[in-house]
Design an enzyme around this catalytic site. Structure first.
Site, PDB file in Angstrom:
ATOM      1  N   HIS A  46       0.824  -1.214   0.000  1.00 18.61           N
ATOM      2  CA  HIS A  46       0.000   0.000   0.000  1.00 18.61           C
ATOM      3  C   HIS A  46       0.851   1.254   0.000  1.00 18.61           C
ATOM      4  O   HIS A  46       0.555   2.230  -0.664  1.00 18.61           O
ATOM      5  CB  HIS A  46      -0.844   0.050   1.280  1.00 18.61           C
ATOM      6  CG  HIS A  46      -2.105  -0.700   1.183  1.00 18.61           C
ATOM      7  ND1 HIS A  46      -2.200  -2.029   1.485  1.00 18.61           N
ATOM      8  CD2 HIS A  46      -3.329  -0.309   0.815  1.00 18.61           C
ATOM      9  CE1 HIS A  46      -3.428  -2.414   1.304  1.00 18.61           C
ATOM     10  NE2 HIS A  46      -4.150  -1.394   0.905  1.00 18.61           N
ATOM     11  N   GLU A  54      -3.677 -13.451 -19.523  1.00 22.67           N
ATOM     12  CA  GLU A  54      -2.455 -13.443 -18.713  1.00 22.67           C
ATOM     13  C   GLU A  54      -1.998 -14.847 -18.339  1.00 22.67           C
ATOM     14  O   GLU A  54      -1.058 -15.017 -17.582  1.00 22.67           O
ATOM     15  CB  GLU A  54      -2.614 -12.562 -17.475  1.00 22.67           C
ATOM     16  CG  GLU A  54      -3.834 -12.846 -16.632  1.00 22.67           C
ATOM     17  CD  GLU A  54      -3.977 -11.865 -15.455  1.00 22.67           C
ATOM     18  OE1 GLU A  54      -3.019 -11.166 -15.123  1.00 22.67           O
ATOM     19  OE2 GLU A  54      -5.074 -11.849 -14.864  1.00 22.67           O
ATOM     20  N   ASP A 108       1.742 -11.260 -15.462  1.00 26.74           N
ATOM     21  CA  ASP A 108       1.465 -12.670 -15.191  1.00 26.74           C
ATOM     22  C   ASP A 108       1.760 -13.554 -16.400  1.00 26.74           C
ATOM     23  O   ASP A 108       2.223 -14.681 -16.241  1.00 26.74           O
ATOM     24  CB  ASP A 108       0.004 -12.854 -14.750  1.00 26.74           C
ATOM     25  CG  ASP A 108      -0.154 -12.535 -13.278  1.00 26.74           C
ATOM     26  OD1 ASP A 108       0.711 -12.980 -12.490  1.00 26.74           O
ATOM     27  OD2 ASP A 108      -1.115 -11.842 -12.911  1.00 26.74           O
ATOM     28  N   CYS A 132      -2.092  -4.097 -20.402  1.00 26.16           N
ATOM     29  CA  CYS A 132      -2.043  -3.354 -19.141  1.00 26.16           C
ATOM     30  C   CYS A 132      -0.933  -3.841 -18.214  1.00 26.16           C
ATOM     31  O   CYS A 132      -0.831  -3.400 -17.079  1.00 26.16           O
ATOM     32  CB  CYS A 132      -3.387  -3.388 -18.435  1.00 26.16           C
ATOM     33  SG  CYS A 132      -3.922  -5.050 -18.008  1.00 26.16           S
TER      34      CYS A 132
HETATM   35  C1  PEP Z   1      -0.626  -8.377 -15.242  1.00 23.61           C
HETATM   36  O1  PEP Z   1      -0.622  -9.515 -14.769  1.00 23.61           O
HETATM   37  O2  PEP Z   1       0.085  -8.020 -16.195  1.00 23.61           O
HETATM   38  C2  PEP Z   1      -1.504  -7.341 -14.669  1.00 23.61           C
HETATM   39  C3  PEP Z   1      -1.618  -6.169 -15.241  1.00 23.61           C
HETATM   40  O3  PEP Z   1      -2.164  -7.623 -13.527  1.00 23.61           O
HETATM   41  P1  PEP Z   1      -1.488  -7.664 -12.069  1.00 23.61           P
HETATM   42  O4  PEP Z   1      -0.147  -6.994 -12.185  1.00 23.61           O
HETATM   43  O5  PEP Z   1      -2.432  -6.926 -11.179  1.00 23.61           O
HETATM   44  O6  PEP Z   1      -1.419  -9.127 -11.791  1.00 23.61           O
HETATM   45 MG    MG Z   2      -2.158 -10.204 -13.469  1.00 19.47          MG
END
Ligand code: PEP
Ligand code: MG
Length: 592
Positions: free
Chosen positions: A195, A435, A459, A506
């Site tokens: 956080h 992912e 991921d 993302c």
């Molecule tokens: C990812 O896995 O690329 C993603 C954007 O999600 P997180 O980082 O929250 O797992």
């Molecule tokens: Mg992810």
């Protein structure tokens, strides 16, 4: 003054700061230990009551301040600390020690805290490790009150100082960073996703966390350099190092200012291809910073943060209000809200993972489908909020069609329920995160049953390369340009294009300006990243040509070794954008 020492930590929030250390938690109290007589017992219990009340009042004040400055999201942890002040497990043990063992209240609190912590330490779970820190925090607060110490940071850090701590709670961070002009902070503990790191990024304060032993080494007033981009701190730097970093900081700031000047220009390449540059957020409060950086929407809202650091679960109303706030602040821009990526180490209080291998366990959509009542509250909150802006709903960790269909079914059931209750909703586009390698390989089939794909490279790379995201020993294998990853990315993008649906990215890969040509070559329609990355990516993208990107990608796919692909990308970017990347992304004098 000692000699210059360079320490590595985790780059939690970008930026460079040079300043003097201000340790905030070195004033650890030495708890007095005293035997008491029977006649003193009542008096000790009375002192305990007064200390608890005082601690509660202090926390209530902190809560009010945090709420004023930060909104209600960051107050959850303070509420939890206040609840712990009333916790019978703790208090009955303290009273018992005073009555039966005849020890003073301070020592009784210390022993009770130790006992509760040792119960937690049997649980090998990140979440419970963090709770141990909470018990410590609350215990120390009671003890300081018993000793008549002024508990809050009564001596505020002078402007421009660099806060050093073993760890900081999000509440401490919000107060420290907001009320004072703190230049940066460095902690022994923490990760990029704690956080505290997230609050720092949202407030754009450079931070390095997970340094290990900074609080033991840093003396008050000593000089320190914080390089929040590389995760480097230099303690007791030489005058030359200070001046090098002062220059680097000036370059960084000038570059940031210069980048901000073009933030409102469209993210369109020289050959007319537009890409939406959106932001990844964890808290509603990050929206302002996103807009300031020229973000054109939210590509990923990690809603599991609604669950973090609290003992209760958000109810439907809280979901609704939170999503509505973000949607309204950004309307008509699109806001992609991801359903909970809970599980593994990200669990609400009280829940506990029994998974040996949390990353491969009951996480994200799997967790939600296993807990349909909890999932339903979120889906209903999302649907109710849908009328307040441009919502898109995204499911994480989809491994195949069965899960996608089950998630959509749950979504439609919630919609039907709301319809029966006479509550208006708007059907948002529903998409998935790609992912997992399994989802990547059948992206063509998944694309036929949803309305957008968003690639989570963090991921996807973790699972493709079999490297634990949290394990620094295998971090060298995190290679977004590995041929296996590139082939998957190409396949996913083509699958989306063939199905006529948008594909975004993302994961962290999307925010690295070095990747812009490759990402253009893939034909992604949206890139989503932390707000601070938007201006530089936009700058590079506006100077790039999508046709060049396609040609580069074709060449890369002919190569084999990741190192050759990376070399080719660097060479091409250096040729096409001389100086551009060096100024911004590589402002520090130390090269890594
Ligand atoms: C990812 O896995 O690329 C993603 C954007 O999600 P997180 O980082 O929250 O797992
Ligand atoms: Mg992810």
């Amino acid at each position: 003054m000692g000699s210059s020492t360079t320490l590595m930590g985790l780059a939690a929030s970008p930026g460079i700061a040079v300043g003097r250390c201000w340790p905030v938690d070195q004033r650890k109290v030495k708890t007095p230990k005293r035997r008491i007589e029977q006649e003193e017992v009542q008096g000790e219990l009375g002192r305990l009551r007064a200390a608890l009340e005082a601690a509660d009042e202090q926390l209530a004040t902190v809560r009010r301040k945090v709420e004023e400055l930060e909104g209600s999201e960051h107050t959850a942890i303070i509420d939890m600390h206040r609840m712990m002040l009333k916790d019978e497990m703790l208090l009955s043990e303290v009273r018992r020690l005073v009555r039966d063992d005849k020890v003073n209240a301070e020592w009784a609190v210390k022993r009770a805290v130790r006992k509760i912590k040792s119960a937690f330490s049997d649980i090998a779970d990140e979440y419970f490790k963090e709770r141990r820190a909470d018990v410590d925090y609350v215990g120390e607060r009671i003890i300081k009150n018993l000793m008549g110490e002024v508990v809050d940071l009564e001596e505020p850090p002078p402007d421009g100082s660099i806060v050093i701590a073993h760890d900081l709670s999000p509440a401490d961070t919000a107060l420290l960073l907001h009320e004072r002009k703190v230049a940066a902070f460095v902690t022994d503990a923490g990760t990029k996703t704690s956080h505290t790191a997230i609050v720092a990024r949202a407030l754009e304060i450079p931070a390095v966390v997970g340094v290990g032993r900074i609080s033991a080494l840093a003396d008050k007033g000593a000089w320190i350099i914080v390089d929040g981009q590389r995760g480097i701190v230099v303690l007791n730097p030489s005058p030359q190092e200070r001046s090098d970093y002062d220059d680097a900081r000036e370059r960084w700031l000038a570059h940031e200012r210069e980048l901000m000047a073009t933030r409102d220009l469209p993210a369109t390449t020289v050959d007319g291809v537009s890409v939406r540059l959106a932001g990844n957020i964890e808290f509603a409060e990050e929206v302002k910073s996103l807009l300031d950086h020229g973000g054109e929407g939210v590509g990923l809202y990690r809603t599991e943060f609604l669950y973090m650091g609290r003992t209760d679960l958000p109810d439907e109303e809280e979901h609704y209000r939170n999503y509505r706030q973000v949607l309204e602040a950004l309307a008509p821009r699109p806001v992609t809200i991801r359903t909970f990526d809970l599980g593994g180490d990200k669990l609400p209080t009280g829940a506990r993972s029994h998974d040996e291998n949390p990353a491969l366990g009951l996480r994200a959509l799997r967790y939600c489908l296993r807990h349909p009542d909890m999932f339903r509250l979120q889906l209903r909150g999302l649907l109710r909020a849908s009328v307040h802006g441009n919502l898109r709903v995204m499911f994480p960790m989809v491994s195949g069609l069965g899960e996608l269909r089950a998630a959509k079914r749950a979504f439609m059931e919630s919609r039907e329920e709301l319809r029966r209750e006479g509550i208006e909703t708007r059907m948002p586009p529903v998409g998935i995160m790609v992912e997992l390698p399994s989802a990547a390989v059948i992206a063509d089939r998944l694309a036929k049953e949803c309305e957008f794909l968003s690639i989570g490279t963090n991921d996807l790379i973790q699972y493709t390369m079999a490297i634990d995201r949290q394990n620094k020993d295998v971090a060298y294998l995190y290679r977004p340009l590995h041929l296996a990853v590139l082939r998957m990315l190409k396949f996913i993008c083509e699958a989306g294009q063939a199905a006529g649906i948008p594909v975004s990215m993302c994961g962290e890969m999307a925010g690295d300006p070095l990747n812009v040509l490759v990402l253009l070559g893939l034909g992604l329609s949206e890139l989503s990243m932390i707000s601070a990355s938007v201006p530089l990516v936009k700058r590079v993208l506006r100077a790039a040509s999508a046709a060049d990107g396609k040609r580069l990608l074709e060449r890369l796919l002919e190569l084999s070794a990741a190192s050759d692909i990376e070399r080719e990308v660097r060479a091409e970017m250096a040729r096409k954008f001389p100086g551009l990347l060096e100024n911004g992304a590589r402002a520090s004098p130390i090269t890594g």
